[in-house]
Design a protein around this motif. Structure first.
Motif, PDB file in Angstrom:
ATOM      1  N   GLY A   5     170.025 -18.460  -2.645  1.00 15.11           N
ATOM      2  CA  GLY A   5     170.228 -19.872  -2.408  1.00 15.11           C
ATOM      3  C   GLY A   5     168.895 -20.612  -2.473  1.00 15.11           C
ATOM      4  O   GLY A   5     167.930 -20.169  -3.115  1.00 15.11           O
ATOM      5  N   HIS A   6     168.807 -21.732  -1.758  1.00 14.24           N
ATOM      6  CA  HIS A   6     167.604 -22.564  -1.829  1.00 14.24           C
ATOM      7  C   HIS A   6     166.683 -22.387  -0.626  1.00 14.24           C
ATOM      8  O   HIS A   6     165.608 -22.994  -0.590  1.00 14.24           O
ATOM      9  N   ALA A   7     167.098 -21.581   0.362  1.00 11.51           N
ATOM     10  CA  ALA A   7     166.261 -21.431   1.562  1.00 11.51           C
ATOM     11  C   ALA A   7     166.460 -20.050   2.175  1.00 11.51           C
ATOM     12  O   ALA A   7     167.597 -19.587   2.338  1.00 11.51           O
ATOM     13  N   LEU A   8     165.340 -19.413   2.530  1.00 11.43           N
ATOM     14  CA  LEU A   8     165.355 -18.126   3.230  1.00 11.43           C
ATOM     15  C   LEU A   8     164.802 -18.325   4.629  1.00 11.43           C
ATOM     16  O   LEU A   8     163.821 -19.061   4.823  1.00 11.43           O
ATOM     17  N   LEU A   9     165.409 -17.662   5.589  1.00 12.77           N
ATOM     18  CA  LEU A   9     164.914 -17.679   6.964  1.00 12.77           C
ATOM     19  C   LEU A   9     164.574 -16.245   7.353  1.00 12.77           C
ATOM     20  O   LEU A   9     165.462 -15.423   7.578  1.00 12.77           O
ATOM     21  N   LEU A  10     163.271 -15.933   7.398  1.00 15.70           N
ATOM     22  CA  LEU A  10     162.813 -14.602   7.774  1.00 15.70           C
ATOM     23  C   LEU A  10     162.589 -14.596   9.277  1.00 15.70           C
ATOM     24  O   LEU A  10     161.737 -15.323   9.790  1.00 15.70           O
ATOM     25  N   LYS A  11     163.347 -13.781   9.992  1.00 15.51           N
ATOM     26  CA  LYS A  11     163.284 -13.791  11.448  1.00 15.51           C
ATOM     27  C   LYS A  11     163.017 -12.386  11.967  1.00 15.51           C
ATOM     28  O   LYS A  11     163.389 -11.389  11.345  1.00 15.51           O
ATOM     29  N   GLY A  12     162.366 -12.326  13.123  1.00 13.84           N
ATOM     30  CA  GLY A  12     162.083 -11.029  13.713  1.00 13.84           C
ATOM     31  C   GLY A  12     160.987 -11.114  14.755  1.00 13.84           C
ATOM     32  O   GLY A  12     160.466 -12.193  15.063  1.00 13.84           O
TER      33      GLY A  12
END
Length: 345
Positions: A23-30
């Protein structure tokens, strides 16, 4: 050029081969201290690289990689708090002429990402990229956006500009607007196991990797920073006093630690209380391995209910630690409360 850490290798391959689903946005969380920011930078560089190497990693030799390494790539825009720029020297590439970001000190620089920083994205995302190329926006840490900034970004995510990829990196995804999370492809970054972390730290020349890793909350990058100087001296002073409440001088300790990061100091106390409660209930400690004898003695003397109540109050203190009116008074109140808790029976 930033490395892909060993515990990220499999995730890297899986992510790059599923690119059509991004898609148009990635959310890298951790978890903080596991290399999410380095991973995001490496990902951005690889996507902009004109001659990617094996494993779809950036070649490090092409003109695009050169621009990126020199913080001058025309199709890359980074947004971070002023405080992050003041410490690392890394700021948003399009803000290089902003005198404020260049002169802000660590102490006075903002910990937040403001609406003006998001508004400055307009020219970047809505104008044609370099040679009509792909454009990338990196926001770190995403939870540092204040309400106005988050709402301004949301408008761009709701109507995403063509050929623009937003990469948001967060330690605390729950603090982001639900509407922002829903418009991103959320990816949980891998957390290395203890054995892998210890092996990596040993390769970096850390003498006591097990103890450093435990004290850093099992985050390998945080452990490396602690071992290489970081807050090691302040942490040692903190432990020396809290481990012996009879000798604890709250005012003196507050004065000694007032230049330290307050959220970090509160986190030390949270871990210390966790170990006190853990030893009382299970006979084990998680964070302060070398202090087992002191924890054993102190834990047996404490009122476990009072310690538990104090530990819960530390959660509220952690929220206030980011914006204290007076750091020294904040720490004095914290250590006085700890001393009072140790006296309850």
């Amino acid at each position: 050029m930033r490395e892909i850490y060993p515990w990220q290798q499999a995730f890297w391959q899986k992510l790059l081969h599923s690119r059509r689903f991004w898609g148009h946005a990635l959310l890298l969380k951790g978890k903080q201290g596991t290399g999410k920011y380095d991973f995001a930078r490496r990902l951005a560089q690889s996507l902009l690289c004109t001659e990617p190497a094996a494993g779809l990693q950036a070649c490090g030799r092409c003109a695009s990689c050169g621009w990126f390494e020199q913080s001058g790539h025309p199709n890359f825009y980074q947004i971070v708090p002023e405080a992050f720029s003041a410490v690392t020297g890394e700021s948003a590439e399009k803000e290089e002429n902003d005198d404020k970001s260049g002169t802000a000190t660590k102490k006075s620089a903002s910990q937040q990402i403001g609406i003006e920083q998001i508004r400055k994205l307009n020219d970047f995302v809505y104008l044609t990229g370099h040679q009509s190329g792909f454009k990338i926006v990196l926001i770190y840490p995403a939870e540092a956006m204040n309400t106005a900034a988050a709402n301004a970004l949301l408008k761009k995510l709701e109507e995403p500009p063509p050929d623009v990829l937003f990469i948001l990196v967060t330690h605390q995804a729950q603090h982001l607007l639900p509407t922002i999370r829903s418009r991103c492809q959320q990816l949980a970054m891998p957390l290395p196991d203890v054995a892998a972390s210890v092996a990596w730290l040993r390769q970096q020349g850390v003498n006591d990797p097990d103890e450093c890793l435990a004290a850093a909350g099992y985050a390998p990058l945080s452990a490396l920073q602690l071992a290489k100087g970081g807050d090691a001296q302040s942490l040692e002073q903190f432990i020396r006093q809290v481990a012996d409440p009879k000798r604890l001088d709250p005012l003196q300790l507050a004065e000694a630690l007032q230049q330290s990061s307050l959220p970090v100091v509160v986190n030390w106390l949270q871990k210390w209380c966790y170990d006190l409660i853990s030893y009382r209930t299970t006979g084990k400690v998680r964070y302060f391995l070398k202090q087992l004898p002191a924890i054993q003695t102190l834990s047996n003397q404490l009122n476990p209910l009072a310690c538990g109540a104090f530990a819960r109050e530390l959660n509220n203190k952690q929220k206030l630690a980011h914006h204290p009116l007076n750091p020294r008074l904040f720490l004095e109140d914290l250590f006085i409360a700890y001393a009072a808790m140790t006296q309850q029976r």
